[in-house]
Design a protein around this motif. Structure first.
Motif, PDB file in Angstrom:
ATOM      1  N   LEU A   1     -27.291 -16.725 -21.744  1.00  0.00           N
ATOM      2  CA  LEU A   1     -25.847 -16.994 -21.726  1.00  0.00           C
ATOM      3  C   LEU A   1     -25.483 -18.015 -22.795  1.00  0.00           C
ATOM      4  N   ASP A   2     -26.343 -19.028 -22.970  1.00  0.00           N
ATOM      5  CA  ASP A   2     -26.065 -20.057 -23.983  1.00  0.00           C
ATOM      6  C   ASP A   2     -26.026 -19.455 -25.387  1.00  0.00           C
ATOM      7  N   GLN A   3     -26.844 -18.437 -25.615  1.00  0.00           N
ATOM      8  CA  GLN A   3     -26.846 -17.783 -26.931  1.00  0.00           C
ATOM      9  C   GLN A   3     -25.768 -16.709 -27.009  1.00  0.00           C
ATOM     10  N   LYS A   4     -25.132 -16.416 -25.886  1.00  0.00           N
ATOM     11  CA  LYS A   4     -24.195 -15.285 -25.785  1.00  0.00           C
ATOM     12  C   LYS A   4     -24.901 -13.978 -26.135  1.00  0.00           C
ATOM     13  N   ASP A   5     -26.153 -13.868 -25.706  1.00  0.00           N
ATOM     14  CA  ASP A   5     -26.959 -12.708 -26.035  1.00  0.00           C
ATOM     15  C   ASP A   5     -26.817 -11.657 -24.935  1.00  0.00           C
ATOM     16  N   ALA A   6     -25.896 -10.720 -25.149  1.00  0.00           N
ATOM     17  CA  ALA A   6     -25.590  -9.722 -24.130  1.00  0.00           C
ATOM     18  C   ALA A   6     -26.793  -8.815 -23.861  1.00  0.00           C
TER      19      ALA A   6
ATOM     20  N   TYR B   1     -30.329 -25.537 -32.755  1.00  0.00           N
ATOM     21  CA  TYR B   1     -28.992 -26.040 -33.032  1.00  0.00           C
ATOM     22  C   TYR B   1     -28.060 -25.705 -31.882  1.00  0.00           C
ATOM     23  N   PRO B   2     -27.410 -26.702 -31.264  1.00  0.00           N
ATOM     24  CA  PRO B   2     -26.465 -26.350 -30.201  1.00  0.00           C
ATOM     25  C   PRO B   2     -25.191 -25.717 -30.745  1.00  0.00           C
ATOM     26  N   GLU B   3     -24.983 -25.792 -32.057  1.00  0.00           N
ATOM     27  CA  GLU B   3     -23.737 -25.280 -32.615  1.00  0.00           C
ATOM     28  C   GLU B   3     -23.803 -23.806 -32.985  1.00  0.00           C
ATOM     29  N   LEU B   4     -24.880 -23.141 -32.567  1.00  0.00           N
ATOM     30  CA  LEU B   4     -25.037 -21.726 -32.909  1.00  0.00           C
ATOM     31  C   LEU B   4     -25.020 -20.857 -31.666  1.00  0.00           C
ATOM     32  N   TYR B   5     -24.427 -19.674 -31.807  1.00  0.00           N
ATOM     33  CA  TYR B   5     -24.628 -18.618 -30.826  1.00  0.00           C
ATOM     34  C   TYR B   5     -25.421 -17.509 -31.512  1.00  0.00           C
ATOM     35  N   ALA B   6     -26.272 -16.833 -30.747  1.00  0.00           N
ATOM     36  CA  ALA B   6     -27.002 -15.683 -31.296  1.00  0.00           C
ATOM     37  C   ALA B   6     -26.709 -14.482 -30.405  1.00  0.00           C
ATOM     38  N   PRO B   7     -25.500 -13.914 -30.538  1.00  0.00           N
ATOM     39  CA  PRO B   7     -25.063 -12.920 -29.560  1.00  0.00           C
ATOM     40  C   PRO B   7     -25.706 -11.546 -29.696  1.00  0.00           C
ATOM     41  N   LEU B   8     -26.384 -11.291 -30.823  1.00  0.00           N
ATOM     42  CA  LEU B   8     -26.828  -9.906 -31.020  1.00  0.00           C
ATOM     43  C   LEU B   8     -28.198  -9.852 -31.670  1.00  0.00           C
TER      44      LEU B   8
ATOM     45  N   VAL C   1     -23.568 -16.937 -35.012  1.00  0.00           N
ATOM     46  CA  VAL C   1     -22.159 -17.287 -35.184  1.00  0.00           C
ATOM     47  C   VAL C   1     -21.990 -18.780 -34.978  1.00  0.00           C
ATOM     48  N   ASN C   2     -21.170 -19.401 -35.810  1.00  0.00           N
ATOM     49  CA  ASN C   2     -20.855 -20.814 -35.629  1.00  0.00           C
ATOM     50  C   ASN C   2     -19.974 -20.990 -34.396  1.00  0.00           C
ATOM     51  N   ARG C   3     -20.321 -21.968 -33.573  1.00  0.00           N
ATOM     52  CA  ARG C   3     -19.654 -22.150 -32.291  1.00  0.00           C
ATOM     53  C   ARG C   3     -18.167 -22.455 -32.449  1.00  0.00           C
ATOM     54  N   ALA C   4     -17.855 -23.448 -33.292  1.00  0.00           N
ATOM     55  CA  ALA C   4     -16.448 -23.837 -33.443  1.00  0.00           C
ATOM     56  C   ALA C   4     -15.629 -22.689 -34.031  1.00  0.00           C
ATOM     57  N   ALA C   5     -16.238 -21.924 -34.955  1.00  0.00           N
ATOM     58  CA  ALA C   5     -15.516 -20.804 -35.566  1.00  0.00           C
ATOM     59  C   ALA C   5     -15.181 -19.754 -34.515  1.00  0.00           C
TER      60      ALA C   5
ATOM     61  N   ARG D   1     -11.393 -18.853 -33.977  1.00  0.00           N
ATOM     62  CA  ARG D   1     -11.013 -17.507 -34.451  1.00  0.00           C
ATOM     63  C   ARG D   1     -11.649 -16.451 -33.554  1.00  0.00           C
ATOM     64  N   PRO D   2     -11.356 -16.482 -32.235  1.00  0.00           N
ATOM     65  CA  PRO D   2     -12.083 -15.622 -31.303  1.00  0.00           C
ATOM     66  C   PRO D   2     -11.899 -14.121 -31.562  1.00  0.00           C
ATOM     67  N   ALA D   3     -10.662 -13.692 -31.818  1.00  0.00           N
ATOM     68  CA  ALA D   3     -10.413 -12.256 -31.945  1.00  0.00           C
ATOM     69  C   ALA D   3     -11.178 -11.697 -33.143  1.00  0.00           C
ATOM     70  N   GLU D   4     -11.080 -12.416 -34.272  1.00  0.00           N
ATOM     71  CA  GLU D   4     -11.717 -11.948 -35.504  1.00  0.00           C
ATOM     72  C   GLU D   4     -13.243 -11.891 -35.373  1.00  0.00           C
ATOM     73  N   LEU D   5     -13.847 -13.000 -34.891  1.00  0.00           N
ATOM     74  CA  LEU D   5     -15.311 -13.051 -34.852  1.00  0.00           C
ATOM     75  C   LEU D   5     -15.880 -12.175 -33.741  1.00  0.00           C
ATOM     76  N   ASN D   6     -15.224 -12.135 -32.569  1.00  0.00           N
ATOM     77  CA  ASN D   6     -15.680 -11.206 -31.535  1.00  0.00           C
ATOM     78  C   ASN D   6     -15.570  -9.774 -32.048  1.00  0.00           C
ATOM     79  N   GLY D   7     -14.567  -9.523 -32.883  1.00  0.00           N
ATOM     80  CA  GLY D   7     -14.414  -8.204 -33.494  1.00  0.00           C
ATOM     81  C   GLY D   7     -15.631  -7.844 -34.340  1.00  0.00           C
ATOM     82  N   TRP D   8     -16.082  -8.794 -35.174  1.00  0.00           N
ATOM     83  CA  TRP D   8     -17.271  -8.531 -36.002  1.00  0.00           C
ATOM     84  C   TRP D   8     -18.506  -8.355 -35.146  1.00  0.00           C
ATOM     85  N   ILE D   9     -18.648  -9.176 -34.092  1.00  0.00           N
ATOM     86  CA  ILE D   9     -19.823  -9.039 -33.222  1.00  0.00           C
ATOM     87  C   ILE D   9     -19.836  -7.642 -32.612  1.00  0.00           C
TER      88      ILE D   9
END
Lengths: 380, 228
Positions: free
Chosen positions: A192-197, B87-94, B200-204, B208-216
């Motif tokens: 969840l912290d990584q938002k890794d679905a 880095y706590p400022e990163l998400y790795a969603p994919l 993805v950068n966390r603050a970005a 800019r949720p719509a744009e970046l979630n769109g790219w993800i």
């Protein structure tokens, strides 16, 4: 290495603030304090150091690893240098001001110190400014703090203030409900912290079923609230969601134009929070400008909500107030300074008589204007 | 607000991963300028068919740093790098499913302590010396079982270190294992399976949720189509 270099060297993460940064910092702090003060928040000033066991008690335990310790030669007890001021203000509210009527509104500003910087923010000393609203559990209290912090930042000139609303207690509540093992919870938390679905999906049912949807609940407020609304949540979690809905509606009413996002699984930085929490962002800022939320104050565990503004981060995204013109006054004219100042000038008095070229002297002293024969002249 | 969108910077890793990565970037509808494919070009930043999107090409470890500091909003890097920096400022969603390999511990096939009492039984070790590009991951991995790892930071050619007596073991990326074999090393333990992630950068993402979630979502569709 020359002497000047070695004398100028400061320990890692510490810095001198020079003009105009030091003035900008004071400008940010006084702006915030004036705004909070105007809404009935009264200023308190706790000490820089206090006994370790008080400083790190309860909610303060989360700051333990960041806290410098020193031995008090007087009491022979360990003292901690504050790494966060919220804990101290909560202590004041629940001890010395325990009998003051509730809700109690307090604000503060001061320096905090931490043992180690991070790569992203190497600073070890920085300025916090904040407000705490103690003794109210009403959604209106959450909304007041959020709107006040966001409004104060916008008033300072921060462009594109955006508030991210979070529910750090939602995931733990759901984990308990599903009776997940501690190992599964750790794995889930990491995903969840990584938002890794994909990682959440791999965990199979029942995790995938619920959290697979929840992980998508991050983004623009209306989309996310609608998604959250469709989730079939157990009662304890549904209560938290409904509360969030109330707070969103109240914040909207207080600040109609404010950009709001919701992230239902965000957990970073909310170590001691017990309910709705939030971070404030702005384009161009590194990390968040402010962070806050619900917590329990003091050993009495009083219901409280507060917000801490990271003044140094705010300084990075606002324009310094316009410089007032600097006027060089002739030797002996010091008595007229107040009159010039009342017209908006900054005055710089000459300390020597008989300076042949007042214009050159004005330029050397970084003045924009000088007085010659009673007339204001512009430095060319 | 339909004014021209804010600039978007995508950080991509140089080298092996880039080749695997580009088909995904192109499938997502991002086409870099011609110089991107010119091996002689000294350019570091490249325009794309989207006027507001630029691509930068940096070392894999630096992708994470650029994105964490918000200098780039999106990036591609291996989870080996993410584990090392945390880095706590990163998400790795994919998980992009490319650049697959593993982070492993390897030692000499004919080591000095082969056959000794404690060989091959890490529970009896108190201290190991390891050459690696991943000191943090290595330290944590061994600390979890009560072993103190003394890490010698190397930036390449790790496989040489045990042979020349610099250390007894290495921690490095292994894909086929042929480099290890050629240097007389055997893989004794896998620390983590590695593949490249979209970061993805966390603050970005917050601003800019719509744009970046769109790219993800776009990249997710591309990856799922590729996997199917």
């Amino acid at each position: 290495m020359s002497d000047t270099v070695s004398k100028a060297l400061l320990p890692a993460g510490l810095r001198d603030f020079l003009p105009p940064d030091a003035a900008l910092e004071a400008h940010v702090v006084s702006g915030l304090m004036a705004d909070f003060g105007a809404h009935g928040y009264e200023r308190v000033k706790p000490p820089l150091i206090e006994f370790e066991e008080n400083l790190l008690d309860g909610a303060g335990a989360a700051t333990s690893k960041d806290t410098f310790r020193v031995m008090d030669p007087v009491s022979q007890r360990m003292m901690g240098l504050r790494a966060d001021m919220t804990i101290q203000v909560a202590r004041i509210a629940t001890t010395r001001l325990a009998k003051a009527p509730r809700p109690l509104r307090l604000c503060y500003s001061g320096q905090v110190l931490r043992v180690k910087g991070t790569q992203l923010t190497p600073e070890r000393q920085f300025t916090q400014a904040g407000l705490e609203l103690i003794g109210s559990d009403s959604p209106a209290a959450d909304a007041e703090v959020i709107a006040l912090a966001a409004g104060a930042l916008a008033a300072l000139g921060v462009q594109g203030v955006s508030v991210d609303l979070n529910l750090p207690t939602l995931v733990p509540v759901l984990c308990d409900e599903l009776e997940l093992s501690p190992e599964t919870q750790l794995r889930l938390r990491a995903a969840l912290d990584q938002k890794d679905a994909a990682a959440v999906r791999e965990m199979g049912d029942p995790v995938q079923d619920l959290f697979g949807e929840l992980i998508r609940c991050s983004g623009e407020v209306d989309t996310v609230m609608e998604r959250l609304g469709r989730l079939d949540l157990p009662q304890a979690a549904a209560q938290r969601r409904d509360r969030l809905k109330d707070v969103v509606a109240l914040v909207r009413r207080l600040m109609p134009g404010l950009s709001l996002t919701v992230d239902a699984v965000e957990n970073r930085g909310f170590e001691y929070h017990t309910g709705i929490s939030f971070s404030i962002f702005a384009p161009g800022a590194r990390g968040e400008l402010a962070r806050g939320g619900r917590y329990r104050a003091g050993t009495a565990k009083e219901k409280a909500v507060g917000c801490t503004v990271y003044v140094d981060t705010v300084m990075g995204v606002i324009a310094p107030p316009a410089d007032r013109p600097r006027l060089l006054l002739p030797y002996g004219d010091r008595a007229q300074a107040a009159a010039w100042q009342s017209k908006g000038w900054i005055t710089v008095a000459m300390l020597e008589d008989g300076i042949a070229d007042p214009e050159a002297e004005a330029r050397r002293q970084r003045c924009t204007h000088y007085v010659s024969n009673g007339q204001v002249r512009t430095v060319g | 607000m339909t004014t021209s969108p804010d600039p978007l910077v995508i950080a991509l890793p140089k080298g092996r991963i880039l080749k695997e990565c580009m088909p995904l970037i192109r499938a997502a509808g991002i086409e870099p300028e011609a110089a991107f494919d010119d091996p002689d070009s000294r350019q570091l930043t490249f325009a794309t068919n989207h006027p507001h999107i630029r691509i930068i090409r940096v070392r894999s470890f630096d992708v994470a740093t650029f994105v964490a500091f918000g200098a780039a909003q999106l990036g591609v890097c291996g989870n080996d790098v993410l584990m090392e920096f945390e880095y706590p400022e990163l998400y790795a969603p994919l998980d992009l499913g490319i650049g697959r390999c593993r982070l492993s511990v390897a030692e000499l096939a004919q080591g000095a302590d082969r056959g000794s009492l404690t060989h091959g039984d890490p529970s009896q070790w108190s201290h190991v010396r390891i050459a690696t590009k991943y000191p943090e991951v290595t330290r944590q991995h061994f600390a979890a079982r009560g072993v103190q790892a003394e890490c010698v930071k190397l930036n390449g050619a790790m496989e040489l270190a045990p042979t020349l007596g610099l250390c007894s073991r290495i921690v490095d990326l292994v894909s086929t294992g042929s480099t290890l074999k050629a240097n007389g090393l055997v893989e004794v333990e896998t620390i983590a399976e590695v593949s490249s992630r979209l970061i993805v950068n966390r603050a970005a993402l917050k601003v800019r949720p719509a744009e970046l979630n769109g790219w993800i979502d776009t990249f997710r569709t591309v990856v799922e189509k590729g996997a199917a």
